[in-house]
Motif scaffolding. Structure first.
Motif, PDB file in Angstrom:
ATOM      1  N   MET A   1       0.838  -1.172   0.000  1.00 51.49           N
ATOM      2  CA  MET A   1       0.000   0.000   0.000  1.00 51.49           C
ATOM      3  C   MET A   1       0.891   1.246   0.000  1.00 51.49           C
ATOM      4  SD  MET A   1      -3.118   1.142   2.558  1.00 51.49           S
ATOM      5  CE  MET A   1      -4.199  -0.110   1.917  1.00 51.49           C
ATOM      6  N   ARG A   2       0.401   2.287  -0.628  1.00 50.85           N
ATOM      7  CA  ARG A   2       1.140   3.557  -0.695  1.00 50.85           C
ATOM      8  C   ARG A   2       0.642   4.477   0.414  1.00 50.85           C
ATOM      9  NH1 ARG A   2       4.620   5.776  -4.027  1.00 50.85           N
ATOM     10  NH2 ARG A   2       4.409   4.058  -5.490  1.00 50.85           N
ATOM     11  N   TYR A   3       1.602   5.165   1.030  1.00 50.42           N
ATOM     12  CA  TYR A   3       1.322   6.092   2.119  1.00 50.42           C
ATOM     13  C   TYR A   3       1.885   7.463   1.768  1.00 50.42           C
ATOM     14  CZ  TYR A   3       0.235   1.858   4.636  1.00 50.42           C
ATOM     15  OH  TYR A   3      -0.322   0.665   5.012  1.00 50.42           O
ATOM     16  N   PHE A   4       1.225   8.494   2.274  1.00 47.78           N
ATOM     17  CA  PHE A   4       1.597   9.871   1.974  1.00 47.78           C
ATOM     18  C   PHE A   4       1.892  10.602   3.276  1.00 47.78           C
ATOM     19  CE2 PHE A   4      -0.966   8.185  -1.387  1.00 47.78           C
ATOM     20  CZ  PHE A   4      -0.282   8.569  -2.524  1.00 47.78           C
ATOM     21  N   PHE A   5       2.891  11.478   3.227  1.00 45.65           N
ATOM     22  CA  PHE A   5       3.409  12.166   4.403  1.00 45.65           C
ATOM     23  C   PHE A   5       3.310  13.670   4.154  1.00 45.65           C
ATOM     24  CE2 PHE A   5       5.242   8.053   3.733  1.00 45.65           C
ATOM     25  CZ  PHE A   5       5.190   7.446   4.988  1.00 45.65           C
ATOM     26  N   HIS A   6       2.148  14.228   4.467  1.00 45.27           N
ATOM     27  CA  HIS A   6       1.864  15.638   4.205  1.00 45.27           C
ATOM     28  C   HIS A   6       2.429  16.506   5.330  1.00 45.27           C
ATOM     29  CE1 HIS A   6      -0.728  14.101   1.109  1.00 45.27           C
ATOM     30  NE2 HIS A   6      -1.562  13.560   1.990  1.00 45.27           N
ATOM     31  N   ILE A   7       3.150  17.548   4.962  1.00 47.12           N
ATOM     32  CA  ILE A   7       3.773  18.466   5.916  1.00 47.12           C
ATOM     33  C   ILE A   7       2.982  19.782   5.951  1.00 47.12           C
ATOM     34  CG2 ILE A   7       5.831  19.878   6.370  1.00 47.12           C
ATOM     35  CD1 ILE A   7       6.572  17.108   6.874  1.00 47.12           C
ATOM     36  N   HIS A   8       2.807  20.308   7.171  1.00 50.18           N
ATOM     37  CA  HIS A   8       2.189  21.619   7.366  1.00 50.18           C
ATOM     38  C   HIS A   8       3.084  22.373   8.344  1.00 50.18           C
ATOM     39  CE1 HIS A   8      -1.425  19.851   5.581  1.00 50.18           C
ATOM     40  NE2 HIS A   8      -1.240  18.840   6.404  1.00 50.18           N
ATOM     41  N   ASP A   9       3.630  23.483   7.900  1.00 51.98           N
ATOM     42  CA  ASP A   9       4.468  24.322   8.779  1.00 51.98           C
ATOM     43  C   ASP A   9       4.119  25.786   8.566  1.00 51.98           C
ATOM     44  OD1 ASP A   9       5.575  24.689   6.259  1.00 51.98           O
ATOM     45  OD2 ASP A   9       7.635  24.710   6.972  1.00 51.98           O
ATOM     46  N   GLY A  10       2.835  26.049   8.493  1.00 56.75           N
ATOM     47  CA  GLY A  10       2.360  27.383   8.126  1.00 56.75           C
ATOM     48  C   GLY A  10       1.982  27.400   6.659  1.00 56.75           C
ATOM     49  N   ILE A  11       2.613  26.547   5.894  1.00 59.14           N
ATOM     50  CA  ILE A  11       2.313  26.341   4.471  1.00 59.14           C
ATOM     51  C   ILE A  11       2.107  24.839   4.280  1.00 59.14           C
ATOM     52  CG2 ILE A  11       3.176  26.522   2.108  1.00 59.14           C
ATOM     53  CD1 ILE A  11       4.968  28.829   3.086  1.00 59.14           C
ATOM     54  N   SER A  12       1.042  24.456   3.611  1.00 58.70           N
ATOM     55  CA  SER A  12       0.797  23.043   3.346  1.00 58.70           C
ATOM     56  C   SER A  12       1.699  22.550   2.227  1.00 58.70           C
ATOM     57  CB  SER A  12      -0.666  22.812   2.950  1.00 58.70           C
ATOM     58  OG  SER A  12      -1.500  23.047   4.048  1.00 58.70           O
ATOM     59  N   LYS A  13       2.343  21.429   2.484  1.00 56.30           N
ATOM     60  CA  LYS A  13       3.222  20.803   1.499  1.00 56.30           C
ATOM     61  C   LYS A  13       2.763  19.355   1.320  1.00 56.30           C
ATOM     62  CE  LYS A  13       7.068  23.729   2.857  1.00 56.30           C
ATOM     63  NZ  LYS A  13       6.826  24.341   4.133  1.00 56.30           N
ATOM     64  N   PRO A  14       1.769  19.149   0.439  1.00 51.35           N
ATOM     65  CA  PRO A  14       1.259  17.790   0.265  1.00 51.35           C
ATOM     66  C   PRO A  14       2.290  16.880  -0.400  1.00 51.35           C
ATOM     67  CG  PRO A  14       0.180  19.298  -1.264  1.00 51.35           C
ATOM     68  CD  PRO A  14       1.070  20.123  -0.378  1.00 51.35           C
ATOM     69  N   ASP A  15       2.321  15.660   0.038  1.00 45.10           N
ATOM     70  CA  ASP A  15       3.177  14.630  -0.555  1.00 45.10           C
ATOM     71  C   ASP A  15       2.429  14.055  -1.745  1.00 45.10           C
ATOM     72  OD1 ASP A  15       4.701  12.428  -1.206  1.00 45.10           O
ATOM     73  OD2 ASP A  15       4.519  11.456   0.747  1.00 45.10           O
ATOM     74  N   ILE A  17       3.830  12.081  -4.079  1.00 42.03           N
ATOM     75  CA  ILE A  17       4.424  10.827  -4.542  1.00 42.03           C
ATOM     76  C   ILE A  17       4.124   9.677  -3.594  1.00 42.03           C
ATOM     77  CG2 ILE A  17       6.596   9.668  -5.107  1.00 42.03           C
ATOM     78  CD1 ILE A  17       7.645  12.513  -5.860  1.00 42.03           C
ATOM     79  N   GLY A  18       4.319   9.886  -2.312  1.00 44.91           N
ATOM     80  CA  GLY A  18       4.089   8.836  -1.337  1.00 44.91           C
ATOM     81  C   GLY A  18       5.183   7.788  -1.355  1.00 44.91           C
ATOM     82  N   MET A  19       4.936   6.735  -0.590  1.00 42.62           N
ATOM     83  CA  MET A  19       5.920   5.665  -0.470  1.00 42.62           C
ATOM     84  C   MET A  19       5.196   4.351  -0.236  1.00 42.62           C
ATOM     85  SD  MET A  19       8.927   5.419   2.336  1.00 42.62           S
ATOM     86  CE  MET A  19      10.146   4.134   2.245  1.00 42.62           C
ATOM     87  N   GLU A  20       5.656   3.315  -0.918  1.00 44.47           N
ATOM     88  CA  GLU A  20       5.118   1.975  -0.696  1.00 44.47           C
ATOM     89  C   GLU A  20       5.725   1.411   0.580  1.00 44.47           C
ATOM     90  OE1 GLU A  20       2.968  -0.054  -2.530  1.00 44.47           O
ATOM     91  OE2 GLU A  20       2.554   1.569  -3.943  1.00 44.47           O
ATOM     92  N   CYS A  21       4.883   0.918   1.461  1.00 45.16           N
ATOM     93  CA  CYS A  21       5.342   0.303   2.702  1.00 45.16           C
ATOM     94  C   CYS A  21       4.576  -0.995   2.922  1.00 45.16           C
ATOM     95  CB  CYS A  21       5.118   1.223   3.891  1.00 45.16           C
ATOM     96  SG  CYS A  21       6.071   2.756   3.841  1.00 45.16           S
ATOM     97  N   ALA A  22       5.269  -1.992   3.459  1.00 42.08           N
ATOM     98  CA  ALA A  22       4.661  -3.306   3.680  1.00 42.08           C
ATOM     99  C   ALA A  22       3.902  -3.381   5.001  1.00 42.08           C
ATOM    100  CB  ALA A  22       5.738  -4.382   3.627  1.00 42.08           C
ATOM    101  N   THR A  23       4.356  -2.622   6.007  1.00 41.20           N
ATOM    102  CA  THR A  23       3.728  -2.686   7.327  1.00 41.20           C
ATOM    103  C   THR A  23       3.557  -1.282   7.896  1.00 41.20           C
ATOM    104  OG1 THR A  23       5.821  -2.770   8.546  1.00 41.20           O
ATOM    105  CG2 THR A  23       4.905  -4.891   7.790  1.00 41.20           C
ATOM    106  N   GLU A  24       2.648  -1.157   8.867  1.00 39.21           N
ATOM    107  CA  GLU A  24       2.478   0.138   9.512  1.00 39.21           C
ATOM    108  C   GLU A  24       3.719   0.515  10.312  1.00 39.21           C
ATOM    109  OE1 GLU A  24      -1.182   0.705  11.648  1.00 39.21           O
ATOM    110  OE2 GLU A  24      -2.353   0.588   9.800  1.00 39.21           O
ATOM    111  N   ARG A  25       4.461  -0.449  10.790  1.00 37.94           N
ATOM    112  CA  ARG A  25       5.714  -0.155  11.505  1.00 37.94           C
ATOM    113  C   ARG A  25       6.715   0.519  10.553  1.00 37.94           C
ATOM    114  NH1 ARG A  25       7.586  -0.612  16.210  1.00 37.94           N
ATOM    115  NH2 ARG A  25       9.660  -1.253  16.784  1.00 37.94           N
ATOM    116  N   GLU A  26       6.757   0.058   9.312  1.00 35.62           N
ATOM    117  CA  GLU A  26       7.629   0.679   8.312  1.00 35.62           C
ATOM    118  C   GLU A  26       7.161   2.100   7.999  1.00 35.62           C
ATOM    119  OE1 GLU A  26       9.059  -0.103   3.689  1.00 35.62           O
ATOM    120  OE2 GLU A  26       7.985  -1.690   4.737  1.00 35.62           O
TER     121      GLU A  26
END
Length: 71
Positions: A1-15, A17-26
């Motif tokens: 499954m692909r996961y996305f890591f969206h950053i907000h630091d006063g300005i939204s920086k949506p991810d 591309i995301g990243m494929e990860c096998a487990t939630e721990r990863e």
């Protein structure tokens, strides 16, 4: 499954591309590393009293976690 890591630091920086990860721990490990890398690259530009937030969501839009750093 692909996961996305969206950053907000006063300005939204949506991810877009995301990243494929096998487990939630990863996914969790990547989120921690990505926050550290963002702080290394941009932390000196953060104002005192500002914050950083990362929203971790899966490809279905389900939010797993929100990591928050408040300065």
């Amino acid at each position: 499954m692909r996961y996305f890591f969206h950053i907000h630091d006063g300005i939204s920086k949506p991810d877009e591309i995301g990243m494929e990860c096998a487990t939630e721990r990863e996914v969790w490990a990547h989120a921690l590393v990505a926050c550290g890398e963002f702080l290394t690259d941009h932390g000196a530009l953060m104002a005192i009293g500002s914050g950083l937030q990362m929203n971790v969501v899966d490809e279905n839009g389900r939010e797993l976690w929100t990591l928050t750093l408040q300065a």
